[in-house]
Scaffold this motif. Structure first.
Motif, mmCIF file in Angstrom:
data_model
loop_
_atom_site.group_PDB
_atom_site.id
_atom_site.type_symbol
_atom_site.label_atom_id
_atom_site.label_comp_id
_atom_site.label_asym_id
_atom_site.label_seq_id
_atom_site.Cartn_x
_atom_site.Cartn_y
_atom_site.Cartn_z
ATOM 1 N N ASP A 43 68.524 14.659 90.349
ATOM 2 C CA ASP A 43 69.302 13.498 89.884
ATOM 3 C C ASP A 43 68.451 12.224 89.933
ATOM 4 O OD1 ASP A 43 71.486 15.168 89.542
ATOM 5 O OD2 ASP A 43 72.526 14.488 91.353
ATOM 6 N N ILE A 44 67.694 12.052 90.996
ATOM 7 C CA ILE A 44 66.818 10.877 91.119
ATOM 8 C C ILE A 44 65.802 10.864 89.981
ATOM 9 C CG2 ILE A 44 64.972 9.841 92.517
ATOM 10 C CD1 ILE A 44 66.570 10.873 95.010
ATOM 11 N N TYR A 45 65.164 12.004 89.759
ATOM 12 C CA TYR A 45 64.158 12.089 88.692
ATOM 13 C C TYR A 45 64.798 11.829 87.318
ATOM 14 C CZ TYR A 45 59.834 13.443 91.020
ATOM 15 O OH TYR A 45 58.663 13.434 91.737
ATOM 16 N N ALA A 46 65.983 12.372 87.089
ATOM 17 C CA ALA A 46 66.671 12.143 85.820
ATOM 18 C C ALA A 46 66.940 10.656 85.624
ATOM 19 C CB ALA A 46 67.971 12.943 85.769
ATOM 20 N N GLU A 47 67.397 9.994 86.679
ATOM 21 C CA GLU A 47 67.662 8.551 86.622
ATOM 22 C C GLU A 47 66.379 7.770 86.342
ATOM 23 O OE1 GLU A 47 70.124 5.234 86.686
ATOM 24 O OE2 GLU A 47 70.777 7.316 86.917
ATOM 25 N N LEU A 48 65.264 8.254 86.853
ATOM 26 C CA LEU A 48 63.972 7.595 86.635
ATOM 27 C C LEU A 48 63.344 7.980 85.294
ATOM 28 C CD1 LEU A 48 62.412 8.054 90.207
ATOM 29 C CD2 LEU A 48 63.358 5.941 89.232
ATOM 30 N N GLY A 49 63.955 8.947 84.599
ATOM 31 C CA GLY A 49 63.423 9.407 83.321
ATOM 32 C C GLY A 49 62.191 10.283 83.465
ATOM 33 N N LEU A 50 62.114 11.005 84.598
ATOM 34 C CA LEU A 50 60.952 11.853 84.870
ATOM 35 C C LEU A 50 61.375 13.317 84.924
ATOM 36 C CD1 LEU A 50 59.448 9.787 87.828
ATOM 37 C CD2 LEU A 50 58.620 9.837 85.462
ATOM 38 N N PHE A 78 69.571 3.602 94.911
ATOM 39 C CA PHE A 78 69.957 5.008 94.893
ATOM 40 C C PHE A 78 70.832 5.395 96.084
ATOM 41 C CE2 PHE A 78 66.504 5.025 91.899
ATOM 42 C CZ PHE A 78 66.830 6.022 91.007
ATOM 43 N N GLN A 79 71.137 4.423 96.918
ATOM 44 C CA GLN A 79 71.949 4.636 98.116
ATOM 45 C C GLN A 79 71.387 5.771 98.974
ATOM 46 O OE1 GLN A 79 75.987 5.079 96.764
ATOM 47 N NE2 GLN A 79 76.104 2.956 96.114
ATOM 48 N N LEU A 80 70.078 5.660 99.235
ATOM 49 C CA LEU A 80 69.347 6.647 100.026
ATOM 50 C C LEU A 80 68.687 5.975 101.215
ATOM 51 C CD1 LEU A 80 67.199 8.578 97.385
ATOM 52 C CD2 LEU A 80 69.090 9.495 98.682
ATOM 53 N N GLU A 86 62.703 11.730 102.169
ATOM 54 C CA GLU A 86 61.680 12.569 102.795
ATOM 55 C C GLU A 86 62.157 14.009 102.969
ATOM 56 O OE1 GLU A 86 59.419 9.030 105.291
ATOM 57 O OE2 GLU A 86 60.949 10.246 106.293
ATOM 58 N N GLU A 87 63.433 14.200 103.281
ATOM 59 C CA GLU A 87 63.972 15.555 103.381
ATOM 60 C C GLU A 87 63.956 16.239 102.027
ATOM 61 O OE1 GLU A 87 67.717 15.896 105.463
ATOM 62 O OE2 GLU A 87 67.022 14.480 106.999
ATOM 63 N N CYS A 88 64.310 15.513 100.975
ATOM 64 C CA CYS A 88 64.241 16.064 99.613
ATOM 65 C C CYS A 88 62.802 16.451 99.276
ATOM 66 C CB CYS A 88 64.757 15.058 98.593
ATOM 67 S SG CYS A 88 66.533 14.780 98.627
ATOM 68 N N MET A 89 61.872 15.604 99.643
ATOM 69 C CA MET A 89 60.461 15.885 99.399
ATOM 70 C C MET A 89 60.023 17.147 100.142
ATOM 71 S SD MET A 89 59.081 11.952 99.761
ATOM 72 C CE MET A 89 57.417 12.429 100.164
ATOM 73 N N SER A 90 60.475 17.310 101.369
ATOM 74 C CA SER A 90 60.120 18.474 102.178
ATOM 75 C C SER A 90 60.614 19.759 101.525
ATOM 76 C CB SER A 90 60.721 18.355 103.580
ATOM 77 O OG SER A 90 60.221 17.228 104.254
ATOM 78 N N ILE A 91 61.850 19.745 101.096
ATOM 79 C CA ILE A 91 62.437 20.928 100.463
ATOM 80 C C ILE A 91 61.732 21.216 99.141
ATOM 81 C CG2 ILE A 91 64.544 21.899 99.450
ATOM 82 C CD1 ILE A 91 64.524 21.734 102.577
ATOM 83 N N TYR A 92 61.463 20.171 98.363
ATOM 84 C CA TYR A 92 60.757 20.353 97.093
ATOM 85 C C TYR A 92 59.370 20.944 97.341
ATOM 86 C CZ TYR A 92 58.808 19.345 92.492
ATOM 87 O OH TYR A 92 58.213 19.460 91.257
#
Length: 167
Positions: A43-50, A78-80, A86-92
């Motif tokens: 969702d974050i990437y979609a919002e950023l157009g990436l 992004f209300q993060l 960082e947790e999203c990054m870890s999982i990715y």
């Protein structure tokens, strides 16, 4: 390190881990947690157009996005929290490793010092890295994305996987 100090640290760490009635329940929980984190990052990437490509090279862009959040103060937009990202990054990172490395897999295990508490991580051969946040306070260890520390970490896993040989 005195044994009593080490024991207290390990026991305290275990108190913050999720508790389950079985390993299967823990596996389901961590699977759902991974899905939620990846969905949030998508969702974050979609919002950023990436595009979120799950390629090893995409880890370079992930680090750039992370530091861009600081430069542009996007956490509020992004209300993060920093820890959320960082947790999203870890999982990715883990997903990229599991997808692209022959000997990498997600692992879930009961924590040795706390009954029914479980940890999750990435197994590559006999080595397992358990984590809830691989990149906790990453901004303290790298001044910007130019160092490509996340991609370098992936390359270490890649080298280890190649040493293990074909399946």
């Amino acid at each position: 390190m005195p044994e009593s100090y080490q024991h207290d640290f390990e026991t305290d760490y275990g108190k913050n881990l999720p508790v389950f009635e079985s390993e299967e329940a823990a596996k389901i929980y961590f699977y759902e947690q991974r899905k939620e984190n990846l969905s949030l990052l998508e969702d974050i990437y979609a919002e950023l157009g990436l595009p979120l490509t799950y390629s090893p090279k995409s880890l370079i862009e992930l680090e750039e996005v992370y530091f861009d959040f600081f430069k542009e103060n996007k956490f509020r937009d992004f209300q993060l929290t920093v820890a959320d990202l960082e947790e999203c990054m870890s999982i990715y990172f883990g997903e990229v490793a599991v997808i692209h490395l022959d000997h990498a897999a997600w692992a879930v295990k009961e924590y040795s010092f706390t009954e029914n508490a479980y940890v999750s991580g990435i197994q590559c051969g006999r080595t397992v890295t358990y984590f809830s946040n691989l990149f906790e306070n990453h901004f303290l260890s790298a001044k910007d994305a130019s160092e490509k520390k996340i991609y370098e970490m992936y390359q270490k896993y890649e080298r280890k996987s190649k040493k293990l040989g074909p399946n």
